[in-house]
Design a protein around this motif. Sequence first.
Motif, PDB file in Angstrom:
ATOM      1  N   HIS A   2       0.864  -1.006  -0.037  1.00 23.07           N
ATOM      2  CA  HIS A   2      -0.009   0.105  -0.032  1.00 23.07           C
ATOM      3  C   HIS A   2       0.980   1.238  -0.085  1.00 23.07           C
ATOM      4  O   HIS A   2       1.831   1.411   0.697  1.00 23.07           O
ATOM      5  N   THR A   3       0.608   2.183  -0.758  1.00 18.40           N
ATOM      6  CA  THR A   3       1.327   3.499  -0.748  1.00 18.40           C
ATOM      7  C   THR A   3       0.401   4.764  -0.941  1.00 18.40           C
ATOM      8  O   THR A   3      -0.913   4.623  -1.448  1.00 18.40           O
ATOM      9  N   ARG A   4       0.715   5.677  -0.268  1.00 17.83           N
ATOM     10  CA  ARG A   4      -0.218   6.924  -0.158  1.00 17.83           C
ATOM     11  C   ARG A   4       0.658   8.168  -0.241  1.00 17.83           C
ATOM     12  O   ARG A   4       1.875   8.115   0.390  1.00 17.83           O
ATOM     13  N   LEU A   5       0.344   9.174  -0.835  1.00 19.92           N
ATOM     14  CA  LEU A   5       0.907  10.481  -0.974  1.00 19.92           C
ATOM     15  C   LEU A   5      -0.006  11.730  -0.625  1.00 19.92           C
ATOM     16  O   LEU A   5      -1.087  11.686  -1.018  1.00 19.92           O
ATOM     17  N   TYR A   6       0.386  12.412   0.489  1.00 22.36           N
ATOM     18  CA  TYR A   6      -0.446  13.444   0.670  1.00 22.36           C
ATOM     19  C   TYR A   6       0.423  14.720   0.369  1.00 22.36           C
ATOM     20  O   TYR A   6       1.632  14.682   0.823  1.00 22.36           O
ATOM     21  N   ARG A   7      -0.411  15.638  -0.024  1.00 19.06           N
ATOM     22  CA  ARG A   7       0.303  16.974  -0.279  1.00 19.06           C
ATOM     23  C   ARG A   7      -0.403  18.226   0.292  1.00 19.06           C
ATOM     24  O   ARG A   7      -1.479  18.465   0.139  1.00 19.06           O
ATOM     25  N   ASN A   8       0.422  18.884   1.430  1.00 18.74           N
ATOM     26  CA  ASN A   8      -0.355  19.894   2.140  1.00 18.74           C
ATOM     27  C   ASN A   8      -1.910  19.211   2.797  1.00 18.74           C
ATOM     28  O   ASN A   8      -2.653  19.949   3.152  1.00 18.74           O
ATOM     29  N   GLY A   9      -1.470  17.879   3.583  1.00 23.20           N
ATOM     30  CA  GLY A   9      -2.772  17.428   3.969  1.00 23.20           C
ATOM     31  C   GLY A   9      -3.702  16.978   3.289  1.00 23.20           C
ATOM     32  O   GLY A   9      -4.907  16.562   3.640  1.00 23.20           O
ATOM     33  N   VAL A  10      -3.542  16.961   1.826  1.00 20.60           N
ATOM     34  CA  VAL A  10      -4.936  16.433   0.933  1.00 20.60           C
ATOM     35  C   VAL A  10      -4.099  15.139   0.207  1.00 20.60           C
ATOM     36  O   VAL A  10      -3.059  15.028  -0.154  1.00 20.60           O
ATOM     37  N   LEU A  11      -4.908  14.120   0.302  1.00 23.26           N
ATOM     38  CA  LEU A  11      -4.636  12.799  -0.488  1.00 23.26           C
ATOM     39  C   LEU A  11      -4.519  13.124  -1.946  1.00 23.26           C
ATOM     40  O   LEU A  11      -5.650  13.402  -2.669  1.00 23.26           O
ATOM     41  N   GLU A  12      -3.313  13.083  -2.491  1.00 21.88           N
ATOM     42  CA  GLU A  12      -3.392  13.022  -3.931  1.00 21.88           C
ATOM     43  C   GLU A  12      -3.158  11.832  -4.722  1.00 21.88           C
ATOM     44  O   GLU A  12      -3.538  11.728  -5.900  1.00 21.88           O
ATOM     45  N   LYS A  13      -2.347  10.889  -4.075  1.00 25.59           N
ATOM     46  CA  LYS A  13      -2.172   9.546  -5.034  1.00 25.59           C
ATOM     47  C   LYS A  13      -1.959   8.371  -4.118  1.00 25.59           C
ATOM     48  O   LYS A  13      -1.558   8.417  -2.782  1.00 25.59           O
ATOM     49  N   GLU A  14      -2.322   7.357  -4.714  1.00 27.86           N
ATOM     50  CA  GLU A  14      -2.325   5.994  -3.947  1.00 27.86           C
ATOM     51  C   GLU A  14      -1.746   4.945  -4.929  1.00 27.86           C
ATOM     52  O   GLU A  14      -1.898   5.176  -6.132  1.00 27.86           O
ATOM     53  N   GLY A  15      -1.161   3.893  -4.328  1.00 31.70           N
ATOM     54  CA  GLY A  15      -0.924   2.759  -5.273  1.00 31.70           C
ATOM     55  C   GLY A  15       0.502   3.251  -6.154  1.00 31.70           C
ATOM     56  O   GLY A  15       0.609   2.205  -7.192  1.00 31.70           O
ATOM     57  N   PHE A  16       1.357   3.988  -5.906  1.00 33.39           N
ATOM     58  CA  PHE A  16       2.317   4.168  -6.821  1.00 33.39           C
ATOM     59  C   PHE A  16       3.592   3.174  -6.303  1.00 33.39           C
ATOM     60  O   PHE A  16       3.703   2.751  -5.293  1.00 33.39           O
ATOM     61  N   PRO A  17       4.512   2.836  -7.318  1.00 34.63           N
ATOM     62  CA  PRO A  17       5.657   2.201  -6.846  1.00 34.63           C
ATOM     63  C   PRO A  17       6.458   2.837  -5.835  1.00 34.63           C
ATOM     64  O   PRO A  17       6.893   3.868  -5.782  1.00 34.63           O
ATOM     65  N   ILE A  18       7.417   1.646  -5.110  1.00 35.79           N
ATOM     66  CA  ILE A  18       8.251   2.038  -4.196  1.00 35.79           C
ATOM     67  C   ILE A  18       9.610   3.230  -4.582  1.00 35.79           C
ATOM     68  O   ILE A  18      10.084   3.851  -4.314  1.00 35.79           O
ATOM     69  N   GLU A  19       9.746   2.773  -5.965  1.00 31.71           N
ATOM     70  CA  GLU A  19      10.774   3.428  -6.795  1.00 31.71           C
ATOM     71  C   GLU A  19      10.693   4.810  -6.741  1.00 31.71           C
ATOM     72  O   GLU A  19      11.577   5.834  -6.794  1.00 31.71           O
ATOM     73  N   GLU A  20       9.538   5.488  -6.779  1.00 34.11           N
ATOM     74  CA  GLU A  20       9.116   6.844  -6.837  1.00 34.11           C
ATOM     75  C   GLU A  20       9.040   7.462  -5.202  1.00 34.11           C
ATOM     76  O   GLU A  20       9.154   8.811  -5.515  1.00 34.11           O
ATOM     77  N   ILE A  21       9.239   6.831  -4.302  1.00 36.88           N
ATOM     78  CA  ILE A  21       9.169   7.333  -2.854  1.00 36.88           C
ATOM     79  C   ILE A  21      10.198   8.438  -2.808  1.00 36.88           C
ATOM     80  O   ILE A  21       9.968   9.549  -2.308  1.00 36.88           O
ATOM     81  N   SER A  22      11.350   8.193  -3.335  1.00 37.38           N
ATOM     82  CA  SER A  22      12.745   9.303  -3.033  1.00 37.38           C
ATOM     83  C   SER A  22      12.365  10.599  -3.623  1.00 37.38           C
ATOM     84  O   SER A  22      12.722  11.570  -3.361  1.00 37.38           O
ATOM     85  N   ASP A  23      11.735  10.769  -5.050  1.00 35.66           N
ATOM     86  CA  ASP A  23      11.161  11.766  -5.652  1.00 35.66           C
ATOM     87  C   ASP A  23      10.201  12.392  -4.682  1.00 35.66           C
ATOM     88  O   ASP A  23      10.265  13.892  -4.444  1.00 35.66           O
ATOM     89  N   TYR A  24       9.267  11.937  -4.259  1.00 38.99           N
ATOM     90  CA  TYR A  24       8.155  12.587  -3.423  1.00 38.99           C
ATOM     91  C   TYR A  24       8.608  13.075  -2.219  1.00 38.99           C
ATOM     92  O   TYR A  24       8.288  14.216  -1.494  1.00 38.99           O
ATOM     93  N   VAL A  25       9.644  12.410  -1.448  1.00 34.12           N
ATOM     94  CA  VAL A  25      10.027  12.413  -0.006  1.00 34.12           C
ATOM     95  C   VAL A  25      10.934  13.635  -0.219  1.00 34.12           C
ATOM     96  O   VAL A  25      11.091  14.492   0.731  1.00 34.12           O
ATOM     97  N   ALA A  26      11.402  14.099  -1.351  1.00 36.71           N
ATOM     98  CA  ALA A  26      12.179  15.222  -1.436  1.00 36.71           C
ATOM     99  C   ALA A  26      11.692  16.643  -1.317  1.00 36.71           C
ATOM    100  O   ALA A  26      12.121  17.556  -1.166  1.00 36.71           O
TER     101      ALA A  26
END
Length: 322
Positions: A2-26
């Motif tokens: 399971h993967t989730r991306l919140y941006r400024n407290g709003v859920l924007e994306k789910e189900g993306f691959p782990i390889e993209e995590i470092s880009d989002y965390v930056a």
Amino acid sequence: MHTRLYRNGVLEKEGFPIEEISDYVADPDNTVWFDLCSPSPADLGMIGEELGLHELAVEDVISDHQRPKVDIYDNHLFITVYGVHFDEGRLDPVEVNIFVTRNALVTIRENAHFDIDDVVRRWDAGSRMAGHGVTFLLHGLLDHVVDSQFDLVQDLDGQAEALEESLFEDEVRDGRELQRAMYVLRKNTTRLRKITIPMREVVGTLLRRDQDLIADPVMAPYYEDVYDHVLRVTEWVESIRDMLANVRETRLAQQGFRLNEIMKRVTSWAAIIAVPTMITGFYGQNVPYPGSGQPWGFWASSILVALASVALYSVFKKKDWL
């Protein structure tokens, strides 16, 4: 996974691959969560590289049966907690390891018996607080863990009370069945105690330590509420252990009392039988006795036996030995 991306407290994306995590965390405005169930060492190594996790923390994930704890590293926290799961009536805790960085939360479950979907539903129900990022996500996860332990200890308390009341029922159930129920309940309580007692230290550490990773005055009262629940669970577990100890002592006292009652009855019947044996044995000796060879002698001895037996029975019955 399971993967989730919140941006400024709003859920924007789910189900993306782990390889993209470092880009989002930056991006500091992003908050990332992803969950793994029974990952391989290769997967853990990749996650460690993506988030810069300490190698000792990654090794702890691979090593099973860690004690509930909080390890503090330079750029992240490593937390171990346990969910509750029953397998054929026996408590089988599920280890959940958590990595906490400034804007990423990683949950690694030992197996699928831990309901991560319930945690997600809890996050969605309190989405208005999602702007607090990782602190909000971590609170929802810990709150779910502690609440499940609270529900379990409440159920165990009900079982212990029912077991205690059954000791004094008119028709006590089979002794072996009662003994087995006491054993299983005590075993489950002991296992629950092992995973709840250290939770005081886990949540207490998150509250007491001056840490930038989870320093959020708005979320502090929510963590204090979780800590209060932890204290209630631990105190309740200790109460159940004391109750089970009392049940065990009461059961042993009942067995001792029952044994004494049996011994009194056996002794009483032995005394009743001994008197006729003594009389007939005496008259059966090869010596003259009153009424020897006469019918009235037989009837006299028979009446004496009957009177002595009835008298002994009456005395023992009055003393409640029979």
